[in-house]
Design a protein around this motif. Structure first.
Motif, mmCIF file in Angstrom:
data_model
loop_
_atom_site.group_PDB
_atom_site.id
_atom_site.type_symbol
_atom_site.label_atom_id
_atom_site.label_comp_id
_atom_site.label_asym_id
_atom_site.label_seq_id
_atom_site.Cartn_x
_atom_site.Cartn_y
_atom_site.Cartn_z
ATOM 1 N N ALA A 121 2.776 50.949 29.153
ATOM 2 C CA ALA A 121 2.137 52.061 29.863
ATOM 3 C C ALA A 121 0.738 51.663 30.330
ATOM 4 N N SER A 122 0.029 50.899 29.512
ATOM 5 C CA SER A 122 -1.299 50.432 29.914
ATOM 6 C C SER A 122 -1.214 49.514 31.132
ATOM 7 N N LEU A 123 -0.176 48.684 31.176
ATOM 8 C CA LEU A 123 0.007 47.802 32.328
ATOM 9 C C LEU A 123 0.290 48.614 33.597
ATOM 10 N N LEU A 124 1.061 49.683 33.447
ATOM 11 C CA LEU A 124 1.391 50.517 34.611
ATOM 12 C C LEU A 124 0.180 51.301 35.100
ATOM 13 N N GLY A 125 -0.849 51.404 34.292
ATOM 14 C CA GLY A 125 -2.058 52.102 34.713
ATOM 15 C C GLY A 125 -3.272 51.191 34.768
ATOM 16 N N GLY A 126 -3.016 49.890 34.876
ATOM 17 C CA GLY A 126 -4.114 48.931 34.772
ATOM 18 C C GLY A 126 -4.707 48.451 36.065
ATOM 19 N N SER A 127 -4.248 48.970 37.169
ATOM 20 C CA SER A 127 -4.746 48.667 38.517
ATOM 21 C C SER A 127 -4.470 47.229 38.972
ATOM 22 N N GLU A 128 -4.505 46.272 38.043
ATOM 23 C CA GLU A 128 -4.219 44.887 38.426
ATOM 24 C C GLU A 128 -2.821 44.499 37.956
ATOM 25 N N ARG A 129 -2.082 43.821 38.825
ATOM 26 C CA ARG A 129 -0.739 43.374 38.469
ATOM 27 C C ARG A 129 -0.840 42.218 37.470
ATOM 28 N N PRO A 130 -0.183 42.324 36.305
ATOM 29 C CA PRO A 130 -0.264 41.241 35.316
ATOM 30 C C PRO A 130 0.477 40.001 35.807
ATOM 31 N N ASP A 131 0.033 38.845 35.356
ATOM 32 C CA ASP A 131 0.657 37.585 35.723
ATOM 33 C C ASP A 131 1.994 37.433 34.996
ATOM 34 N N GLY A 132 3.032 37.092 35.745
ATOM 35 C CA GLY A 132 4.367 36.991 35.165
ATOM 36 C C GLY A 132 4.469 35.938 34.086
ATOM 37 N N GLU A 133 3.869 34.779 34.309
ATOM 38 C CA GLU A 133 3.922 33.717 33.312
ATOM 39 C C GLU A 133 3.185 34.116 32.043
ATOM 40 N N GLU A 134 2.082 34.828 32.221
ATOM 41 C CA GLU A 134 1.329 35.302 31.056
ATOM 42 C C GLU A 134 2.171 36.293 30.250
ATOM 43 N N LEU A 135 2.909 37.153 30.946
ATOM 44 C CA LEU A 135 3.796 38.091 30.253
ATOM 45 C C LEU A 135 4.849 37.346 29.437
ATOM 46 N N ARG A 136 5.430 36.319 30.033
ATOM 47 C CA ARG A 136 6.501 35.582 29.359
ATOM 48 C C ARG A 136 6.006 34.845 28.125
ATOM 49 N N ARG A 137 4.725 34.590 28.029
ATOM 50 C CA ARG A 137 4.177 33.903 26.858
ATOM 51 C C ARG A 137 3.622 34.887 25.823
ATOM 52 N N ILE A 189 9.458 44.926 32.935
ATOM 53 C CA ILE A 189 8.099 45.281 33.351
ATOM 54 C C ILE A 189 7.899 44.981 34.836
ATOM 55 N N GLU A 190 8.371 43.833 35.267
ATOM 56 C CA GLU A 190 8.200 43.471 36.671
ATOM 57 C C GLU A 190 8.948 44.433 37.595
ATOM 58 N N ARG A 191 10.131 44.883 37.158
ATOM 59 C CA ARG A 191 10.864 45.882 37.960
ATOM 60 C C ARG A 191 10.105 47.203 37.996
ATOM 61 N N LEU A 192 9.554 47.608 36.848
ATOM 62 C CA LEU A 192 8.802 48.865 36.787
ATOM 63 C C LEU A 192 7.570 48.809 37.685
ATOM 64 N N ILE A 193 6.864 47.697 37.648
ATOM 65 C CA ILE A 193 5.661 47.563 38.481
ATOM 66 C C ILE A 193 6.041 47.542 39.956
ATOM 67 N N GLY A 194 7.149 46.871 40.270
ATOM 68 C CA GLY A 194 7.612 46.854 41.648
ATOM 69 C C GLY A 194 7.954 48.236 42.162
ATOM 70 N N GLN A 195 8.444 49.102 41.257
ATOM 71 C CA GLN A 195 8.844 50.454 41.663
ATOM 72 C C GLN A 195 7.692 51.449 41.617
ATOM 73 N N TYR A 196 6.825 51.341 40.592
ATOM 74 C CA TYR A 196 5.813 52.376 40.366
ATOM 75 C C TYR A 196 4.378 51.891 40.550
ATOM 76 N N GLY A 197 4.165 50.587 40.677
ATOM 77 C CA GLY A 197 2.811 50.081 40.830
ATOM 78 C C GLY A 197 2.054 50.034 39.513
ATOM 79 N N THR A 198 0.733 49.860 39.617
ATOM 80 C CA THR A 198 -0.100 49.725 38.410
ATOM 81 C C THR A 198 -1.274 50.705 38.403
ATOM 82 N N SER A 199 -1.087 51.843 39.053
ATOM 83 C CA SER A 199 -2.190 52.818 39.108
ATOM 84 C C SER A 199 -1.773 54.189 38.598
ATOM 85 N N LEU A 200 -0.809 54.208 37.700
ATOM 86 C CA LEU A 200 -0.319 55.488 37.190
ATOM 87 C C LEU A 200 -1.295 56.096 36.190
ATOM 88 N N LYS A 201 -1.325 57.424 36.146
ATOM 89 C CA LYS A 201 -2.054 58.112 35.096
ATOM 90 C C LYS A 201 -1.301 57.906 33.773
#
Length: 524
Positions: free
Chosen positions: A438-454, A464-476
């Motif tokens: 949820a913090s990632l979805l409201g974090g304004s910056e898209r997280p790095d995919g490789e960083e997520l995988r580690r 997470i990548e599908r969710l960000i693609g659908q909803y972005g990263t600026s949710l309340k």
């Protein structure tokens, strides 16, 4: 443990008196038991005599507020080897065990209440005893997260299980050094009643069980310490015998709903992958709860020309459910046995269903059933038979009709009786993981995919990548929370679809119809 001020000896003596008052108010002990119970507690906490302070009358909802400081004191004076949750739980049960009626007294009270005030009052009273004695840890169960997910099949129930405490590293290290024990044989054996427990087996001094007779055999009725639904109970065989689904299973289930008609009762399947976590001790689960599957719509109705007075139907449900209803118990039982016998031997290669496979010359069975019984308000008997198959394949090594790998980040465990009926029991790790997502979805910056995988959310990366693609990263925050609850609920729906042997497609339902036709049923 949270930091708390250690009670002194005078305060402990007051806590003992308050606990005695609570136990008497709740009917756990009678006035004649007070001195004996007091002396047992004084002996446990190493006092020679009670305190002189007067204890005012009070009404507490739970003994937990009294137990926590008593556990602190017990740890301080060496009643437990380490002040961890596991050892505190052992001492907790030891304390409350000193305030419990004897097992025979509990059973006699249950029987008397059932005769004079009805079985519903007897179960309610017994359930209250289990809560008051802290055997059912309501303080922990209230931590569970719960919500409902609307679907085409009705509302599914979703829970994240936070009631079972995690073991700390010190406890895990201790468990690795412990020699195996063979008593009690398992967590369901009746020998658990009164057992003091150990680091790798819970204490059960505050456990009480009620004897039942099912099909002329001794069974026992008890409540689950971590209730997943209202009055979640376990009905266990008096002997340590393995799970086996047979016509006798249906007879036992129907026996139970005749004796306890306000409860449902069901059994996990008897094969690995599609069964429960304990297959070596025959048992059922029961309770006073309406599950989503029970109120789902009906897709199609069938009849058996050779067996009158019984209705068969396909339930509109992601798993494959045959519902049998009728006024005559013997006919309902015979109908269920016919379905079971037919399914055990049924093979349909076009639907990827094989009853047996050959393993080193041995025929390994794959087809079984998860059965659920109810007594309806109109007096009819109802049996839901959920068709199961536990085959594996190279593509699905954990099970063809099991949650597939892309869903394991949410649910990997077996789909047992409770999930089959539409209540998801999801692992506690999801609480913090979903908060992080949820913090990632409201974090304004898209997280790095490789960083997520580690990182710690690596198993969720694709999701997470599908969710960000659908909803972005600026949710309340509240929007992200609501979206994640919905998405988890829909993933559980996919889990149930995976576990269904006949898919909810035209081809899948045609295959379902072929099975029913193979046992002589006619569509109405």
């Amino acid at each position: 443990m949270e930091e708390q001020q250690m009670p002194n000896s005078g305060e402990v003596l007051v806590l003992i008196e308050r606990l005695l008052q609570f136990a008497e108010q709740r009917g756990m002990i009678e006035p004649l038991d007070l001195s004996a119970a007091r002396n047992s507690l004084l002996d446990l906490f190493q006092f020679a005599e009670p305190g002189e302070a007067e204890v005012p009358e009070e009404r507490l909802d739970s003994a937990v507020t009294l137990l926590e400081p008593l556990l602190d004191y017990g740890a301080a004076i060496g009643l437990i080897p380490d002040n961890t949750t596991t050892f505190r739980d052992l001492l907790d049960a030891r304390i409350m065990g000193l305030l419990m009626p004897r097992p025979s007294e509990t059973a006699a009270r249950f029987s008397q209440l059932a005769k004079t005030e009805g079985i519903a009052e007897a179960t309610s009273s017994f359930y209250a005893l289990n809560i008051d004695s802290n055997y059912i840890r309501m303080d922990r169960i209230r931590r569970n997260q719960y919500w409902r997910q609307p679907t085409a099949y009705g509302e599914l129930e979703i829970t994240i299980n936070l009631s079972k405490p995690e073991k700390d590293p010190k406890e895990i290290a201790l468990l690795k050094t412990m020699a195996p024990s063979h008593y009690p044989k398992c967590l369901l054996c009746s020998d658990n009643v009164g057992y003091a427990g150990r680091a790798n087996h819970p204490a059960r001094q505050n456990l009480r069980i009620i004897p039942l007779e099912l099909q002329g055999e001794r069974w026992y009725f008890q409540y689950s310490p971590y209730v997943y639904y209202n009055e979640h109970s376990i009905v266990l065989h008096g002997q340590h015998v393995p799970m086996q689904i047979s016509e006798k299973t249906f007879a036992r289930l129907l026996d139970f709903v005749e004796q306890v008609p306000h409860y449902f009762i069901g059994s996990n399947a008897d094969l690995p992958i599609v069964g429960g976590s304990i297959l070596n001790h025959d048992h059922f689960q029961a309770g006073r709860h309406t599950f989503p599957m029970e109120v789902a719509a009906i897709d199609a109705v069938y009849s058996d020309p050779q067996l009158s007075g019984v209705r068969y139907s396909i339930v509109a449900w992601p798993m494959s459910v045959v519902r049998i209803q009728g006024c005559e118990r013997a006919a309902v039982q015979a109908a269920a046995a016919k379905v079971l016998d037919g399914w055990r031997a049924y093979t349909d290669p076009a639907a990827h269903i094989f009853a047996y496979s050959d393993q080193d010359g041995e025929q390994i069975p794959h087809n079984t059933i998860t059965p659920i019984a109810r007594r309806l308000a109109n007096g009819e008997y109802e049996l839901d038979l959920v068709l199961r198959n536990n085959r594996k394949s190279d593509e699905h090594p954990d099970g063809i009709f099991h949650p597939h790998a892309h869903l394991h980040h949410i649910k990997k465990e077996n789909i047992g009786l409770i999930e089959v009926m539409g209540l998801a029991v999801l692992p506690g790790r999801l609480k913090e993981e979903l908060e992080a997502i949820a913090s990632l979805l409201g974090g304004s910056e898209r997280p790095d995919g490789e960083e997520l995988r580690r990182g710690p959310l690596s198993h969720h990366t694709d999701w997470i990548e599908r969710l960000i693609g659908q909803y972005g990263t600026s949710l309340k925050p509240e929007t992200a929370h609501a979206i994640l609850q919905e998405q988890v609920g829909l993933i559980f729906l996919d889990v149930l679809h995976d576990a269904g042997v006949y898919k909810r497609t035209e081809t899948g339902q045609e295959a379902f119809g072929r099975f029913l036709a193979s046992i002589g049923l006619k569509k109405q």
